[in-house]
Design a protein around this motif. Structure first.
Motif, PDB file in Angstrom:
ATOM      1  N   SER A 256      15.868   8.134   3.628  1.00  0.00           N
ATOM      2  CA  SER A 256      14.445   7.572   4.146  1.00  0.00           C
ATOM      3  C   SER A 256      13.784   8.663   4.420  1.00  0.00           C
ATOM      4  CB  SER A 256      14.694   6.388   4.897  1.00  0.00           C
ATOM      5  OG  SER A 256      15.460   5.461   4.444  1.00  0.00           O
ATOM      6  N   ARG A 257      12.462   8.756   3.929  1.00  0.00           N
ATOM      7  CA  ARG A 257      11.496   9.824   4.209  1.00  0.00           C
ATOM      8  C   ARG A 257      10.620   8.924   5.112  1.00  0.00           C
ATOM      9  NH1 ARG A 257      11.213  15.002   3.981  1.00  0.00           N
ATOM     10  NH2 ARG A 257      12.093  15.220   1.655  1.00  0.00           N
ATOM     11  N   LEU A 258      10.465   9.537   6.334  1.00  0.00           N
ATOM     12  CA  LEU A 258       9.376   8.994   7.269  1.00  0.00           C
ATOM     13  C   LEU A 258       8.383   9.834   7.519  1.00  0.00           C
ATOM     14  CD1 LEU A 258       8.398   6.973   9.494  1.00  0.00           C
ATOM     15  CD2 LEU A 258      10.120   8.140  10.914  1.00  0.00           C
ATOM     16  N   THR A 259       7.170   9.373   7.309  1.00  0.00           N
ATOM     17  CA  THR A 259       5.958  10.264   7.640  1.00  0.00           C
ATOM     18  C   THR A 259       5.190   9.542   8.964  1.00  0.00           C
ATOM     19  OG1 THR A 259       5.713  10.988   5.371  1.00  0.00           O
ATOM     20  CG2 THR A 259       3.733  11.358   6.850  1.00  0.00           C
ATOM     21  N   VAL A 260       5.227  10.308  10.020  1.00  0.00           N
ATOM     22  CA  VAL A 260       3.985   9.568  10.970  1.00  0.00           C
ATOM     23  C   VAL A 260       2.871  10.420  11.188  1.00  0.00           C
ATOM     24  CG1 VAL A 260       4.432   9.394  13.709  1.00  0.00           C
ATOM     25  CG2 VAL A 260       6.585   9.176  12.264  1.00  0.00           C
ATOM     26  N   LEU A 261       1.930   9.572  11.172  1.00  0.00           N
ATOM     27  CA  LEU A 261       0.371   9.946  10.976  1.00  0.00           C
ATOM     28  C   LEU A 261       0.014   9.774  12.340  1.00  0.00           C
ATOM     29  CD1 LEU A 261      -0.476   8.623   7.720  1.00  0.00           C
ATOM     30  CD2 LEU A 261       0.189  10.982   8.287  1.00  0.00           C
TER      31      LEU A 261
END
Lengths: 110, 113
Positions: free
Chosen positions: B108-113
């Motif tokens: 699962s690719r998680l991106t936190v902005l």
């Protein structure tokens, strides 16, 4: 702390050349060591384990307790060997916890 | 035979939010492992569950937690997301305890902005 170290981030060789991917581990009496591989757009998968003393896809890895190493070798690299390779070990006395090295990207050029 | 499945495959969150990642092991596998693969850092061991219990935990803060359900599926929860939590989260399952043979999901690719 028990560690696995892969000193090379990237290894580039030509097709037909020998290849050696380095792996060193912190001291342990009887380490259980593995090589995992991840080909492009595929899942990470087990390549071989030292206890089996097997050759998979022409790769072998020998445990050298004196040098605390478990280098992965292949006498003649093929383009399809290009992938990320991870060395891993079971941490002593923790029931099966598996830790990985940083990985080495192998690029085999035509 | 179906492999390890993970959901969602991609997600974007903002700092301070919470996220839940899910993993279904291969049928018959009772052990589930979670790893974080951040850029340039290799696979970092997060958590390991077997038969519904937490067996081991990596060097991560308590805001990383998880659980394993009676059907052996697992969740990874991350609270109070920080930018450095951006990573690929890999789940793996194992049939036999302590063999080192793990079967991985696609992550699962998680991106936190």
């Amino acid at each position: 702390a028990q560690r696995v170290t892969q000193p090379e981030k990237l290894l580039s060789v030509f097709k037909g050349a020998p290849v050696e991917l380095k792996c060193n581990y912190s001291y342990s009496g009887s380490p259980e060591l593995f090589w995992y591989v991840q080909y492009s757009r595929q899942r990470l998968q087990l390549l071989l384990r030292h206890i089996s003393r097997e050759s998979i896809k022409g790769f072998t890895a020998d445990l050298n307790k004196g040098e605390t190493s478990f280098h992965l070798k292949k006498p003649f690299a093929q383009e399809e060997d290009s992938a990320m390779y991870y060395c891993a070990r079971i941490v002593d006395n923790q029931g099966g916890k598996l830790i990985f090295g940083q990985g080495t990207e192998l690029s085999v050029k035509p | 035979e179906a492999g390890v499945t993970q959901s969602p495959t991609h997600l974007i969150k903002t700092r301070g939010q919470q996220v839940t990642l899910r993993c279904s092991p291969i049928s018959g596998h009772t052990s589930v492992y979670w790893y974080q693969q951040a850029l340039g850092l290799g696979l970092q061991f997060l958590l390991w569950y077997d038969e519904g219990e937490e067996r081991n935990r990596g060097n991560f803060p308590p805001r990383f937690s998880g659980r394993q359900f009676p059907n052996y599926s697992s969740e990874l929860n991350v609270n109070a997301l920080e930018l450095e939590d951006s990573a690929l989260y890999l789940c793996a399952s194992s049939l036999l305890l302590g063999t080192g043979e793990l079967f991985f999901g696609e992550g699962s690719r998680l991106t936190v902005l």
